[in-house]
Design an enzyme around this catalytic site. Structure first.
Site, PDB file in Angstrom:
ATOM      1  N   LYS A 199       0.848  -1.208   0.000  1.00 36.48           N
ATOM      2  CA  LYS A 199       0.000   0.000   0.000  1.00 36.48           C
ATOM      3  C   LYS A 199       0.878   1.250   0.000  1.00 36.48           C
ATOM      4  O   LYS A 199       1.508   1.567   0.996  1.00 36.48           O
ATOM      5  CB  LYS A 199      -0.932   0.043   1.218  1.00 36.48           C
ATOM      6  CG  LYS A 199      -2.022   1.096   0.983  1.00 36.48           C
ATOM      7  CD  LYS A 199      -2.622   1.657   2.226  1.00 36.48           C
ATOM      8  CE  LYS A 199      -1.826   2.737   2.887  1.00 36.48           C
ATOM      9  NZ  LYS A 199      -1.649   3.997   2.125  1.00 36.48           N
ATOM     10  N   GLU A 274      10.086   0.633  10.584  1.00 33.16           N
ATOM     11  CA  GLU A 274      11.118   1.659  10.384  1.00 33.16           C
ATOM     12  C   GLU A 274      10.409   2.993  10.584  1.00 33.16           C
ATOM     13  O   GLU A 274       9.603   3.396   9.757  1.00 33.16           O
ATOM     14  CB  GLU A 274      11.722   1.504   8.984  1.00 33.16           C
ATOM     15  CG  GLU A 274      13.087   2.138   8.864  1.00 33.16           C
ATOM     16  CD  GLU A 274      12.998   3.567   8.382  1.00 33.16           C
ATOM     17  OE1 GLU A 274      12.927   4.469   9.245  1.00 33.16           O
ATOM     18  OE2 GLU A 274      12.986   3.789   7.170  1.00 33.16           O
ATOM     19  N   CYS A 308      13.638  10.411   7.417  1.00 31.71           N
ATOM     20  CA  CYS A 308      13.468   9.964   8.806  1.00 31.71           C
ATOM     21  C   CYS A 308      14.772  10.038   9.585  1.00 31.71           C
ATOM     22  O   CYS A 308      14.756  10.158  10.804  1.00 31.71           O
ATOM     23  CB  CYS A 308      12.842   8.587   8.859  1.00 31.71           C
ATOM     24  SG  CYS A 308      13.540   7.455   7.692  1.00 31.71           S
ATOM     25  N   GLU A 405       9.656  15.219  16.156  1.00 33.31           N
ATOM     26  CA  GLU A 405      10.104  15.143  14.765  1.00 33.31           C
ATOM     27  C   GLU A 405       9.331  16.163  13.924  1.00 33.31           C
ATOM     28  O   GLU A 405       8.104  16.138  13.892  1.00 33.31           O
ATOM     29  CB  GLU A 405       9.858  13.724  14.226  1.00 33.31           C
ATOM     30  CG  GLU A 405      10.385  13.551  12.828  1.00 33.31           C
ATOM     31  CD  GLU A 405      10.239  12.130  12.288  1.00 33.31           C
ATOM     32  OE1 GLU A 405       9.226  11.485  12.582  1.00 33.31           O
ATOM     33  OE2 GLU A 405      11.147  11.687  11.572  1.00 33.31           O
TER      34      GLU A 405
HETATM   35  P1  ADP Z   1       3.852  10.256   7.540  1.00 39.14           P
HETATM   36  O1  ADP Z   1       3.969  10.798   8.917  1.00 39.14           O
HETATM   37  O2  ADP Z   1       5.139  10.040   6.831  1.00 39.14           O
HETATM   38  O3  ADP Z   1       2.730  10.856   6.729  1.00 39.14           O
HETATM   39  P2  ADP Z   1       2.349   8.012   8.245  1.00 39.14           P
HETATM   40  O4  ADP Z   1       2.950   7.195   9.294  1.00 39.14           O
HETATM   41  O5  ADP Z   1       1.157   8.850   8.553  1.00 39.14           O
HETATM   42  O6  ADP Z   1       3.515   8.806   7.661  1.00 39.14           O
HETATM   43  O7  ADP Z   1       1.986   7.146   6.970  1.00 39.14           O
HETATM   44  C1  ADP Z   1       2.841   6.192   6.419  1.00 39.14           C
HETATM   45  C2  ADP Z   1       1.979   5.144   5.755  1.00 39.14           C
HETATM   46  O8  ADP Z   1       1.133   4.553   6.733  1.00 39.14           O
HETATM   47  C3  ADP Z   1       1.048   5.657   4.667  1.00 39.14           C
HETATM   48  O9  ADP Z   1       1.009   4.704   3.615  1.00 39.14           O
HETATM   49  C4  ADP Z   1      -0.279   5.741   5.373  1.00 39.14           C
HETATM   50  O10 ADP Z   1      -1.387   5.616   4.511  1.00 39.14           O
HETATM   51  C5  ADP Z   1      -0.212   4.539   6.293  1.00 39.14           C
HETATM   52  N1  ADP Z   1      -1.081   4.590   7.469  1.00 39.14           N
HETATM   53  C6  ADP Z   1      -1.515   5.686   8.150  1.00 39.14           C
HETATM   54  N2  ADP Z   1      -2.325   5.318   9.174  1.00 39.14           N
HETATM   55  C7  ADP Z   1      -2.415   3.964   9.149  1.00 39.14           C
HETATM   56  C8  ADP Z   1      -3.094   2.991   9.939  1.00 39.14           C
HETATM   57  N3  ADP Z   1      -3.842   3.340  10.978  1.00 39.14           N
HETATM   58  N4  ADP Z   1      -2.940   1.690   9.635  1.00 39.14           N
HETATM   59  C9  ADP Z   1      -2.161   1.325   8.592  1.00 39.14           C
HETATM   60  N5  ADP Z   1      -1.511   2.192   7.795  1.00 39.14           N
HETATM   61  C10 ADP Z   1      -1.624   3.492   8.062  1.00 39.14           C
END
Ligand code: ADP
Length: 501
Positions: A199, A274, A308, A405
């Protein structure tokens, strides 16, 4: 600037790719989302829509997982002989190489980053890593074990271990290095013989979908790689709780990582995380400032700080403080700001409005808490998500900008007085992803490197990534490694086999 102006020099291939809505890849077929819904992917340089993308949710994830499950259980990938598996992976790497300029352009368009950097760094390492991992299928071996069972002294046993693929893997990736993360996740999973549901981040789905096209062209068996674009709380979350998924490999924020670990616990999935960072860059009193100043600038400003392991906390000894601040400000103020599709622009937009607002909020917070605004701090232009490279001076551990962060082009400079205290200052964070020290003294390297609680420590450099070097965090930056041979280990189970003669 409008998207048309920003994209007027795009190649034919990219124009073609964004000329119609992009779909979901399940079992070798491209389809719309079951719900029929789409979401917009946005050009961060203009804030305008590039193209619509199918919005996968739990229904699509379920279909994708079933396809991956069948491909795994029926064995067209996991049971394939290693040299053949290797050949498929090389074919994919070759196709990525042939399409490298297109991938770089698409990445620059969707993420906002500099196109030349995307070509030289993101896409090149993505290709190199698939090749590196393609070398592994023929070298995955177990051990022969010398057995001496104390309660069966008269029997003879032969013991050995088999290394087997973990199974169906859900891979959830972020938006900061979309194609590279896709390769970091796919490479070891495919080498191990796993099948995948990937995804991509909702902000940047395009290069993963393009790589999906290349996977189809390379002729991978159906269902081995499935790609479902969609939102985290729907598609991502569905993957983390699906009972037919054996492992989740996630790269993203620590906050979401914690949710995923909890969600995956119910079905006891194997997880690799990660996560975020607040990495220190430590200039020691003997450092060569000709290297350390531009190095510290690039440690934070590379990819607009959306890295990161970005060197977001810069430690400078009192004796060098004024000189370093002056040099750093000179670099920051001279960086050309603009669309990543023009390779001369070294500061490009942040990925989204959300990210822009977050970073501007942190800059305000830092100033309100008493940091000196040495450079930057402002928005650039009235369209797109551009923020000037920003230096906050005289920061301290109590400030929110130092503890949290930011994930933007903002460095927090902290003074220190005594070289013996610097490792503990650097470790004063919940994170432990990367760190750099800048010194000419080998004694300093030997003393300080072991004291730093981080998964990567760079000396006289920062953000250097290589396919052979494991990358991953300590503490709340996660567990498990991407890249290097350790990445492969995360996709393998060990089976102990005992034969009685
Ligand atoms: P960032 O802070 O870099 O935006 P996120 O951690 O919010 O990163 O998102 C990284 C990935 O995790 C994206 O593909 C996002 O769609 C997915 N994501 C966000 N929330 C969830 C969740 N509750 N469960 C699974 N995947 C998630």
């Amino acid at each position: 600037m409008t998207i048309a102006e920003n994209t007027e020099n795009l190649s034919e291939k990219v124009r073609d790719f964004i000329s119609s809505p992009r779909k979901i890849l399940i079992n070798g077929q491209w389809s719309d989302a079951a719900s029929g819904k789409t979401f917009d992917t946005i050009d961060p340089a203009t804030g305008e829509v590039i193209v619509k993308v199918a919005e996968g949710d739990s229904v699509d994830i379920d279909r994708a997982v079933k396809a991956a499950r069948a491909a795994f259980d029926d064995g067209p990938w996991s049971g394939m002989n290693p040299t053949t598996r290797e050949r498929y992976m090389h074919r994919l790497a070759d196709l990525m190489e042939e399409n490298a300029d297109t991938l770089a352009e698409l990445e620059a368009l969707d993420n906002g980053k500099n196109v030349a950097v995307a070509r030289a760094v993101d896409i090149q390492i993505a290709i190199d890593f698939i090749r590196y991992m393609a070398g592994w299928p023929t070298k995955i071996t177990g051990d022969i074990l010398p057995m001496s069972v104390p309660y069966a002294p008269d029997a003879k046993f032969m013991g050995y271990t088999l290394k087997e693929p973990v199974g169906v893997v859900g891979q959830i990736i972020p938006w900061n290095f979309p194609a590279l993360m896709c390769s970091w996740k796919l490479g070891p999973a495919l080498a191990a013989g796993c099948t995948v549901v990937l995804k991509p981040a909702e902000e940047t789905p395009l290069t993963a979908l393009y790589i999906g096209e290349l996977i189809c062209q390379a002729g991978f068996p159906e269902g081995v790689v499935n790609i479902v674009p969609g939102y985290g709380h729907t598609a991502g979350a569905a993957l983390t709780v699906h009972e037919q998924v054996d492992k989740i490999s996630f790269t993203g924020s620590t906050e979401v990582g914690k949710l995923i670990v909890k969600a995956a616990a119910d079905t006891m999935k194997n997880v690799t995380m990660e996560l975020g960072g607040k990495s220190p860059a430590i200039i020691l009193p003997d450092a060569d400032l000709e290297i350390a100043i531009p190095g510290a600038a690039s440690a934070i400003f590379f990819n607009q700080g959306q890295v990161c392991c970005a060197g977001s906390r810069l430690f400078v000894p009192d004796s060098l403080y004024d000189q370093v601040i002056e040099g750093l400000a000179e670099v920051a103020n001279s960086m050309k700001i603009g669309s990543g599709l023009n390779p001369e622009n070294m500061v490009n937009p942040l990925v989204s409005q959300v990210q822009f607002d977050r970073v501007m909020g942190y800059i305000k917070s830092g100033c309100a808490e008493g940091a000196d605004l040495i450079a930057g701090g402002n928005r650039r232009g009235d369209k797109g998500y551009f923020i000037e490279p920003t230096i906050l001076g005289n920061t301290n551990r109590e400030m929110k900008v130092v503890r949290e962060e930011i994930f933007g082009p903002v460095v927090c400079v902290q003074r220190y007085h005594d070289i013996d205290e610097v490792a503990s200052l650097a470790n004063d964070t919940i994170y432990g992803l990367g760190a750099s020290i800048w010194t000419r003294d080998v004694g300093n390297i030997i003393n300080i490197v072991p004291k730093i609680r981080a998964g990567s420590v760079w000396v006289n450099c920062h953000n250097i990534l290589d396919v052979v070097m494991p990358f991953g965090g300590y503490k709340q930056s996660g567990f498990g490694k991407d890249m290097g041979k350790e990445a492969l280990a995360a996709y393998l189970e060990t089976k102990s086999v005992c034969i009685m003669a």
